[in-house]
Design a protein around this motif. Structure first.
Motif, PDB file in Angstrom:
ATOM      1  N   GLU A  80       0.841  -1.195   0.000  1.00  0.00           N
ATOM      2  CA  GLU A  80       0.000   0.000   0.000  1.00  0.00           C
ATOM      3  C   GLU A  80       0.871   1.237   0.000  1.00  0.00           C
ATOM      4  OE1 GLU A  80      -2.572  -0.186   3.351  1.00  0.00           O
ATOM      5  OE2 GLU A  80      -3.778  -1.857   2.569  1.00  0.00           O
ATOM      6  N   GLY A  81       0.295   2.347  -0.374  1.00  0.00           N
ATOM      7  CA  GLY A  81       1.029   3.600  -0.411  1.00  0.00           C
ATOM      8  C   GLY A  81       1.666   3.828  -1.772  1.00  0.00           C
ATOM      9  N   ASP A  82       2.489   4.856  -1.817  1.00  0.00           N
ATOM     10  CA  ASP A  82       3.161   5.222  -3.061  1.00  0.00           C
ATOM     11  C   ASP A  82       4.619   4.776  -3.024  1.00  0.00           C
ATOM     12  OD1 ASP A  82       0.826   6.384  -3.848  1.00  0.00           O
ATOM     13  OD2 ASP A  82       1.425   8.420  -3.314  1.00  0.00           O
ATOM     14  N   PHE A  83       5.089   4.293  -4.154  1.00  0.00           N
ATOM     15  CA  PHE A  83       6.486   3.882  -4.300  1.00  0.00           C
ATOM     16  C   PHE A  83       7.110   4.698  -5.419  1.00  0.00           C
ATOM     17  CE2 PHE A  83       4.823   0.486  -1.839  1.00  0.00           C
ATOM     18  CZ  PHE A  83       5.886  -0.161  -1.223  1.00  0.00           C
ATOM     19  N   ALA A  84       8.387   4.945  -5.291  1.00  0.00           N
ATOM     20  CA  ALA A  84       9.083   5.746  -6.301  1.00  0.00           C
ATOM     21  C   ALA A  84       9.479   4.906  -7.501  1.00  0.00           C
ATOM     22  CB  ALA A  84      10.321   6.410  -5.696  1.00  0.00           C
ATOM     23  N   ARG A  85       9.954   3.683  -7.277  1.00  0.00           N
ATOM     24  CA  ARG A  85      10.522   2.889  -8.354  1.00  0.00           C
ATOM     25  C   ARG A  85      10.201   1.415  -8.164  1.00  0.00           C
ATOM     26  NH1 ARG A  85      14.069   6.058  -6.304  1.00  0.00           N
ATOM     27  NH2 ARG A  85      15.010   4.372  -5.087  1.00  0.00           N
TER      28      ARG A  85
END
Length: 368
Positions: A39-44
């Motif tokens: 869950e959440g945002d990931f950069a790469r």
């Protein structure tokens, strides 16, 4: 191959995922389920550590990257191309439209047919204008008139059709005489069969059946010939070298049809009269001399003139319909067949419509 796996890395303010192993269908295991728990945002999402990737693996990576708003990095040449292809074809499918009610579908089809008919009629009127312009140009410049082309069409439209038109007309005369005599026999007026055969043949059926036959033979031939030339780009080549297709291809065919139709119509009427006289001689014991004498008494000259007046108009319609549809051919050979069929149907329909107009007009002016 190594089983597919990933590690979650938390760096300075950003999160990333590093894929390892083989991202192929046989090695994925529970990787998709574990990725769905993130869950959440990931950069790469880093693919530099993978051994292999197939279409299913590429789709899972792209789906996860889209959900986590992550950028896919570290893919080598083959993996990058596969990801690019999968991303381009991974589009949401449109839900099928709800089936329309039958009455709505019928009304839409009727509307489409009306619109197509209107477009065709507008195009045919425009084509008539082009024919009139070409005719005026030929009148002003008689040297551009192609006599050989017209004479050749005389043979195709007229001479080659004599056999079938003669046989058809002869049989129609027999049918008219036979059916008429059966009905008139109830009143003891079999002699009026001559009136029926003579007036109906010269006034209507002779030229009308000839027009239908010419539309089926010559109108279809015109559409097929010009359509094939359009596909082979011969028409475009003629325009390129400065030759008018209207003057070289269309006008000879129309002129030949207009000139030959009165001759063919009169010939068909005579053959139909011969057929009626043949039946009267065999079935009604009316001698040929009596048949001809009675025919001269009951058939007014106006009936012959009516047939001769209508014939050139029918010829113009048939020639225009065939040439117009042939010049409309585009794209492929299937279009030639469709346009040929349309030329025959259009010509026959217009001939019958114009014939009904002529019938009302001649009755109105007293040629009954």
């Amino acid at each position: 191959m190594n089983k597919a796996d990933f590690t979650e890395n938390t760096g300075e303010g950003d999160r990333s995922i590093a894929m390892t192993g083989s991202l192929s269908l046989s090695c994925l295991g529970d990787l998709p389920d574990r990725l769905d728990l993130l869950e959440g945002d990931f950069a790469r999402i880093d693919l530099s550590g993978i051994d292999h990737i197939d279409t299913v693996g590429a789709w899972i990576v792209l789906r996860t990257a889209d959900r986590l708003k992550a950028e896919v990095v570290g893919a080598d040449g083959d993996a990058g191309r596969l990801l690019d292809v999968v991303s381009r074809v991974d589009e949401p499918a449109e839900a099928p439209h709800k089936a329309e009610a039958p009455i709505i579908r019928i009304l839409l089809q009727i509307g489409d047919a009306v619109i197509a008919t209107a477009h065709t009629m507008v195009g045919l009127i425009g084509f008539l204008g082009a024919v009139l312009i070409s005719a005026w140009q030929l009148i002003r410049n008689p040297g551009r008139f192609r006599v050989n082309a017209v004479v050749q069409r005389f043979e195709v439209v007229g001479v080659a059709a004599l056999g079938i038109i003669g046989l058809m007309s002869f049989l129609i005369g027999i049918v008219i005489a036979q059916q008429g005599s059966v009905q008139l026999e109830q009143f003891g007026m079999e002699v009026l069969t001559i009136n029926l055969v003579g007036r109906l043949t010269f006034r209507e059926l002779g030229v009308l059946m000839t027009a239908i036959m010419v539309a089926g033979r010559s109108g279809s031939a015109f559409a097929a010939q010009l359509g094939t030339m359009k596909l082979n780009e011969e028409v475009d080549a003629m325009q390129t070298i400065g030759v008018s297709p209207m003057e070289a291809l269309v006008m000879p065919r129309i002129i030949a049809t207009v000139i030959m139709m009165p001759l063919l119509g009169f010939y068909a009427s005579i053959m139909s009269i011969i057929g009626g006289g043949f039946l009267c001689a065999l079935a009604l014991d009316i001698p040929p001399v009596t048949f001809v004498q009675r025919l001269r008494e009951v058939v007014p000259l106006t009936d012959i003139w009516i047939g001769l007046i209508k014939a050139p108009v029918f010829g113009l319609i048939i020639g225009m319909a065939g040439c117009f549809q042939g010049m409309q051919v585009r794209d492929n050979a299937e279009e030639v067949g469709l346009r040929t069929t349309a030329a025959v149907v259009q010509a026959i329909f217009l001939v019958i419509v114009i014939d009904s107009v002529f019938a009302v007009f001649f009755t109105w002016i007293g040629w009954k």
